[in-house]
Design an enzyme around this catalytic site. Structure first.
Site, short mmCIF file in Angstrom:
data_model
loop_
_atom_site.label_atom_id
_atom_site.label_comp_id
_atom_site.label_asym_id
_atom_site.label_seq_id
_atom_site.Cartn_x
_atom_site.Cartn_y
_atom_site.Cartn_z
N GLY A 296 -27.12 -80.34 -112.58
CA GLY A 296 -26.07 -79.31 -112.67
C GLY A 296 -26.56 -77.96 -112.20
N CYS A 297 -27.77 -77.60 -112.60
CA CYS A 297 -28.31 -76.30 -112.22
C CYS A 297 -28.59 -76.23 -110.72
CB CYS A 297 -29.56 -75.99 -113.04
SG CYS A 297 -29.20 -75.84 -114.81
N THR A 298 -29.00 -77.35 -110.13
CA THR A 298 -29.21 -77.39 -108.69
C THR A 298 -27.89 -77.22 -107.96
OG1 THR A 298 -31.17 -78.77 -108.94
CG2 THR A 298 -30.08 -78.81 -106.79
#
Length: 155
Positions: free
Chosen positions: A45-47
């Site tokens: 998700g952060c990527t």
């Protein structure tokens, strides 16, 4: 700490970036700054969210916005993440989550039935005078930048 709302003064901070430089919000006074908080570098998700900011950075900059990503990760992990994903904006290390707390982006989370303290995916837009112009909490990683652009009137 409670969540920030438009009109609140944005808490100043000075943090170390992925390239080992030091970034202070005060140094960006006079510009609009998108400060986004994400739980952990190099996670799916952060990527996705970081790459969305990367891919939109030129149009955000052309509209007068700088972007800063903040997580509790160590500088070394942020450096690998920035290099692996060719991120073109500062990733800042907040290992004691003091800045996240000041921005209301640290608190109780629930995941798979467990309750714990952690970073709440959040975005705060700071105006050129250092005041909060927009604060969004519990945002979704996928599609967040497109929604933010709409909320800022850029699309």
């Amino acid at each position: 700490m409670s969540k920030l709302t438009p009109g609140d003064p944005a808490p100043d901070f000075t943090l170390t970036a992925s390239d080992s430089s030091v970034v202070s919000l005060a140094d960006l006074r006079g510009r609009s700054v998108i400060v986004y908080f994400y739980p952990a570098a190099a996670t799916p998700g952060c990527t996705k969210e970081a790459c969305d900011f990367r891919d939109n950075l030129n149009s955000l900059a052309a509209s007068g916005y700088a972007v800063l990503g903040i997580s509790p990760d160590k500088v070394e992990k942020l450096a690998r993440f920035a290099a692996d994903e060719a991120l073109n904006f500062p990733l800042l290390s907040d290992p004691d989550h003091a800045v996240a707390e000041a921005y209301g982006a640290w608190g109780e989370k629930k995941n798979y039935g467990k309750t714990y303290e952690g970073l709440i995916r959040s975005t705060v837009v700071v105006d050129p005078e250092g005041k909060v112009s927009l604060a969004q909490y519990n945002v979704r990683a996928t599609g967040h930048v497109a929604k933010l652009r709409r909320d800022l009137g850029l699309d």
